[in-house]
Design a protein around this motif. Sequence first.
Motif, PDB file in Angstrom:
ATOM      1  N   GLU A   1      -1.919  13.201   7.422  1.00  0.00           N
ATOM      2  CA  GLU A   1      -2.304  11.910   7.226  1.00  0.00           C
ATOM      3  C   GLU A   1      -1.710  11.055   6.141  1.00  0.00           C
ATOM      4  O   GLU A   1      -1.343  11.742   5.145  1.00  0.00           O
ATOM      5  N   TYR A   2      -1.598   9.834   6.216  1.00  0.00           N
ATOM      6  CA  TYR A   2      -1.148   8.838   5.300  1.00  0.00           C
ATOM      7  C   TYR A   2      -2.317   8.633   4.552  1.00  0.00           C
ATOM      8  O   TYR A   2      -3.480   8.243   4.868  1.00  0.00           O
ATOM      9  N   PHE A   3      -2.064   8.602   3.025  1.00  0.00           N
ATOM     10  CA  PHE A   3      -3.108   8.248   2.065  1.00  0.00           C
ATOM     11  C   PHE A   3      -2.849   7.087   1.216  1.00  0.00           C
ATOM     12  O   PHE A   3      -1.382   7.088   0.902  1.00  0.00           O
ATOM     13  N   GLY A   4      -3.687   6.530   1.003  1.00  0.00           N
ATOM     14  CA  GLY A   4      -3.566   5.212  -0.366  1.00  0.00           C
ATOM     15  C   GLY A   4      -4.503   5.330  -1.404  1.00  0.00           C
ATOM     16  O   GLY A   4      -5.345   6.579  -1.749  1.00  0.00           O
ATOM     17  N   ASP A   5      -4.377   4.405  -2.147  1.00  0.00           N
ATOM     18  CA  ASP A   5      -5.335   4.272  -3.402  1.00  0.00           C
ATOM     19  C   ASP A   5      -6.705   4.947  -3.486  1.00  0.00           C
ATOM     20  O   ASP A   5      -7.420   4.527  -2.359  1.00  0.00           O
ATOM     21  N   GLY A   6      -7.093   5.791  -4.031  1.00  0.00           N
ATOM     22  CA  GLY A   6      -8.155   6.449  -3.935  1.00  0.00           C
ATOM     23  C   GLY A   6      -9.483   5.587  -4.183  1.00  0.00           C
ATOM     24  O   GLY A   6     -10.640   6.048  -3.970  1.00  0.00           O
ATOM     25  N   SER A   7      -9.534   4.430  -5.083  1.00  0.00           N
ATOM     26  CA  SER A   7     -10.573   3.728  -5.069  1.00  0.00           C
ATOM     27  C   SER A   7     -11.114   2.944  -4.103  1.00  0.00           C
ATOM     28  O   SER A   7     -11.802   2.620  -3.917  1.00  0.00           O
ATOM     29  N   MET A   8     -10.247   2.889  -2.957  1.00  0.00           N
ATOM     30  CA  MET A   8     -10.672   2.327  -1.696  1.00  0.00           C
ATOM     31  C   MET A   8     -11.653   3.314  -1.089  1.00  0.00           C
ATOM     32  O   MET A   8     -11.392   4.475  -1.003  1.00  0.00           O
ATOM     33  N   ARG A   9     -12.554   2.727  -0.514  1.00  0.00           N
ATOM     34  CA  ARG A   9     -13.866   3.516   0.023  1.00  0.00           C
ATOM     35  C   ARG A   9     -14.586   4.635  -0.647  1.00  0.00           C
ATOM     36  O   ARG A   9     -15.044   5.604  -0.198  1.00  0.00           O
ATOM     37  N   GLN A  10     -14.130   4.420  -2.054  1.00  0.00           N
ATOM     38  CA  GLN A  10     -15.082   5.399  -2.877  1.00  0.00           C
ATOM     39  C   GLN A  10     -16.190   4.778  -3.432  1.00  0.00           C
ATOM     40  O   GLN A  10     -16.303   4.251  -4.228  1.00  0.00           O
ATOM     41  N   ILE A  11     -17.312   5.300  -2.490  1.00  0.00           N
ATOM     42  CA  ILE A  11     -18.508   4.608  -2.639  1.00  0.00           C
ATOM     43  C   ILE A  11     -19.232   5.518  -3.728  1.00  0.00           C
ATOM     44  O   ILE A  11     -20.382   5.092  -4.199  1.00  0.00           O
ATOM     45  N   ALA A  12     -18.938   6.717  -4.194  1.00  0.00           N
ATOM     46  CA  ALA A  12     -19.585   7.252  -5.329  1.00  0.00           C
ATOM     47  C   ALA A  12     -18.490   8.064  -6.079  1.00  0.00           C
ATOM     48  O   ALA A  12     -18.283   9.180  -6.151  1.00  0.00           O
ATOM     49  N   PRO A  13     -17.884   7.373  -7.153  1.00  0.00           N
ATOM     50  CA  PRO A  13     -16.912   7.592  -8.041  1.00  0.00           C
ATOM     51  C   PRO A  13     -17.397   8.886  -8.859  1.00  0.00           C
ATOM     52  O   PRO A  13     -16.457   9.823  -9.481  1.00  0.00           O
ATOM     53  N   ILE A  14     -18.650   9.025  -9.303  1.00  0.00           N
ATOM     54  CA  ILE A  14     -18.997  10.102 -10.142  1.00  0.00           C
ATOM     55  C   ILE A  14     -19.480  11.422  -9.321  1.00  0.00           C
ATOM     56  O   ILE A  14     -19.559  12.329  -9.925  1.00  0.00           O
ATOM     57  N   SER A  15     -19.420  11.318  -7.947  1.00  0.00           N
ATOM     58  CA  SER A  15     -19.955  12.443  -7.298  1.00  0.00           C
ATOM     59  C   SER A  15     -19.170  13.568  -7.623  1.00  0.00           C
ATOM     60  O   SER A  15     -19.485  14.823  -7.577  1.00  0.00           O
TER      61      SER A  15
ATOM     62  N   SER B   1      -2.922   8.743  -4.572  1.00  0.00           N
ATOM     63  CA  SER B   1      -4.142   8.133  -5.159  1.00  0.00           C
ATOM     64  C   SER B   1      -3.722   6.848  -5.919  1.00  0.00           C
ATOM     65  O   SER B   1      -4.627   5.913  -5.950  1.00  0.00           O
ATOM     66  N   SER B   2      -2.467   6.695  -6.434  1.00  0.00           N
ATOM     67  CA  SER B   2      -2.220   5.406  -7.159  1.00  0.00           C
ATOM     68  C   SER B   2      -1.530   4.243  -6.316  1.00  0.00           C
ATOM     69  O   SER B   2      -0.891   3.418  -6.816  1.00  0.00           O
ATOM     70  N   ALA B   3      -1.537   4.610  -4.832  1.00  0.00           N
ATOM     71  CA  ALA B   3      -0.824   3.638  -4.137  1.00  0.00           C
ATOM     72  C   ALA B   3      -1.766   2.478  -3.664  1.00  0.00           C
ATOM     73  O   ALA B   3      -2.351   2.511  -2.688  1.00  0.00           O
ATOM     74  N   ILE B   4      -1.625   1.427  -4.736  1.00  0.00           N
ATOM     75  CA  ILE B   4      -2.411   0.076  -4.567  1.00  0.00           C
ATOM     76  C   ILE B   4      -1.964  -0.453  -3.293  1.00  0.00           C
ATOM     77  O   ILE B   4      -1.121  -0.451  -2.910  1.00  0.00           O
ATOM     78  N   PRO B   5      -3.088  -0.692  -2.445  1.00  0.00           N
ATOM     79  CA  PRO B   5      -2.755  -1.333  -1.131  1.00  0.00           C
ATOM     80  C   PRO B   5      -1.726  -2.581  -1.283  1.00  0.00           C
ATOM     81  O   PRO B   5      -2.036  -3.527  -1.748  1.00  0.00           O
ATOM     82  N   PHE B   6      -0.928  -2.527  -0.269  1.00  0.00           N
ATOM     83  CA  PHE B   6       0.145  -3.678  -0.090  1.00  0.00           C
ATOM     84  C   PHE B   6       1.298  -3.559  -1.149  1.00  0.00           C
ATOM     85  O   PHE B   6       2.643  -3.915  -0.774  1.00  0.00           O
ATOM     86  N   ILE B   7       0.847  -3.180  -2.295  1.00  0.00           N
ATOM     87  CA  ILE B   7       1.895  -3.165  -3.334  1.00  0.00           C
ATOM     88  C   ILE B   7       2.655  -1.841  -3.672  1.00  0.00           C
ATOM     89  O   ILE B   7       3.777  -1.927  -3.586  1.00  0.00           O
ATOM     90  N   PHE B   8       2.212  -0.644  -3.393  1.00  0.00           N
ATOM     91  CA  PHE B   8       2.791   0.633  -3.332  1.00  0.00           C
ATOM     92  C   PHE B   8       2.550   1.430  -2.058  1.00  0.00           C
ATOM     93  O   PHE B   8       1.782   1.211  -1.307  1.00  0.00           O
ATOM     94  N   PRO B   9       3.646   1.922  -1.566  1.00  0.00           N
ATOM     95  CA  PRO B   9       3.375   2.688  -0.274  1.00  0.00           C
ATOM     96  C   PRO B   9       2.665   3.936  -0.140  1.00  0.00           C
ATOM     97  O   PRO B   9       2.479   4.673  -1.160  1.00  0.00           O
ATOM     98  N   ALA B  10       2.149   3.828   0.846  1.00  0.00           N
ATOM     99  CA  ALA B  10       1.163   5.303   1.212  1.00  0.00           C
ATOM    100  C   ALA B  10       1.959   6.368   1.073  1.00  0.00           C
ATOM    101  O   ALA B  10       3.100   6.458   1.606  1.00  0.00           O
ATOM    102  N   VAL B  11       1.413   7.447   1.018  1.00  0.00           N
ATOM    103  CA  VAL B  11       2.034   8.922   0.929  1.00  0.00           C
ATOM    104  C   VAL B  11       1.394   9.863   2.091  1.00  0.00           C
ATOM    105  O   VAL B  11      -0.120   9.889   1.995  1.00  0.00           O
ATOM    106  N   LYS B  12       2.129  10.352   2.836  1.00  0.00           N
ATOM    107  CA  LYS B  12       1.684  11.579   3.920  1.00  0.00           C
ATOM    108  C   LYS B  12       1.493  12.777   3.117  1.00  0.00           C
ATOM    109  O   LYS B  12       2.357  13.367   2.671  1.00  0.00           O
ATOM    110  N   ILE B  13       0.360  13.096   3.199  1.00  0.00           N
ATOM    111  CA  ILE B  13       0.093  14.684   2.953  1.00  0.00           C
ATOM    112  C   ILE B  13      -0.590  15.531   3.972  1.00  0.00           C
ATOM    113  O   ILE B  13      -1.786  14.883   4.683  1.00  0.00           O
ATOM    114  N   HIS B  14      -0.057  16.583   4.345  1.00  0.00           N
ATOM    115  CA  HIS B  14      -0.238  17.314   5.379  1.00  0.00           C
ATOM    116  C   HIS B  14      -0.146  16.264   6.733  1.00  0.00           C
ATOM    117  O   HIS B  14       0.811  15.760   7.029  1.00  0.00           O
TER     118      HIS B  14
END
Length: 382
Positions: free
Chosen positions: A209-223, A194-207
């Motif tokens: 898929e590789y995941f990066g910073d949760g703010s990317m493509r988060q169109i509804a943060p309150i949802s 969730s805290s892997a800022i793109p380019f700056i910190f590495p993505a992490v594989k969970i199950h």
Amino acid sequence: MTAAAASSGHAGLILTGGGARAAYQVGVLKRIAELLPQRAVNPFPILCGTSAGAINAASLACFSRDFGQAVDYLCSVWENFHAHQVYRSDPLGIARTGAHWIGALMAGWVVRTAPRSLLDNAPLRDLLQRNLPFHEIDAAIAAGALRALCITVSGYASGQSVNFFHAADGIEAWQRQQRVAARARIGVDHLLASSAIPFIFPAVKIHREYFGDGSMRQIAPISPAIHLGASRILVIGAGRINEPTDRVRGEAYPSLAQIAGHALSSIFLDSLNVDIERVLRINRTLSLIPAEAAARGETSLRPVEVLVISPSERLDTLAARHVRSLPWAVRLLLRGIGATNRKGSALASYLLFESEYTRALIDLGYRDTAARSDEVLRFLAV
């Protein structure tokens, strides 16, 4: 905003992303803890975190049976932070990652493995593994001090915003356009992803898929908080919300740091601003519906109370005053892309994990919340 969510009466806390800027959240929480009785349980049974806010949310969840203790722990970490606790800031570590990037750009056919990130955040993994008792989350849920912890990540393969939630029984997963939720036992990998800022910190594989910073493509943060049952939500931002700006003339071509800082601000701030406006607009619309129609159940929507606390000062300006506290190897790297001057300081504000800066942010968050103590008390129903 469903009827089930509104009727539950649960309070939710949303902690947004922003790297080192998340220290501001600690100042807000410090003042809130002072407004509550001693040894009070967590007043936010629904905790949602994204990026660096995910780490703060998980920390609150682990110690949620004593909210004061949880906040004291966060203060002890953030008030004494140094960059080497988050990423390798020594000359050798900086030179190694830098050389890998240069090699890939200059002679990609020679370099067998592409560089994964600008910085190596292995120290952060060690810090989290040593200090966060994730097993306490189940105990907090069983004791009634916690209803759910939700961590948002962004999938690089699927393009989806994924909400991993660790919650009480009876809470079901949900799915919307480009958004999906999955029940999980939250651990270090979820926080690092969730805290892997793109380019700056590495993505992490969970199950799978590789995941990066949760703010990317988060169109509804309150949802996520609403889906988990919150009808009252406190949002703590890591940047000024709806900041009024005047158009200025820019003669010089923007530096790489200025462009990167602009991109990160778009990732971390814009979707939150839009979602807050959306919730407030829905609330206004619902207020126009006759009470008789609402009582007959002609709409499944219910208003959600939202309180937003965000910095009263520009954090990039604050970062520019403290950028010299960074280790010299990091300063050298940032100077090369223009991040140590005023116009490029937005990028530095995300990486400035040094106590001079984080303490200034904590103090700002504390003062901003103290100025609105009456609002906070009303929100918490204290």
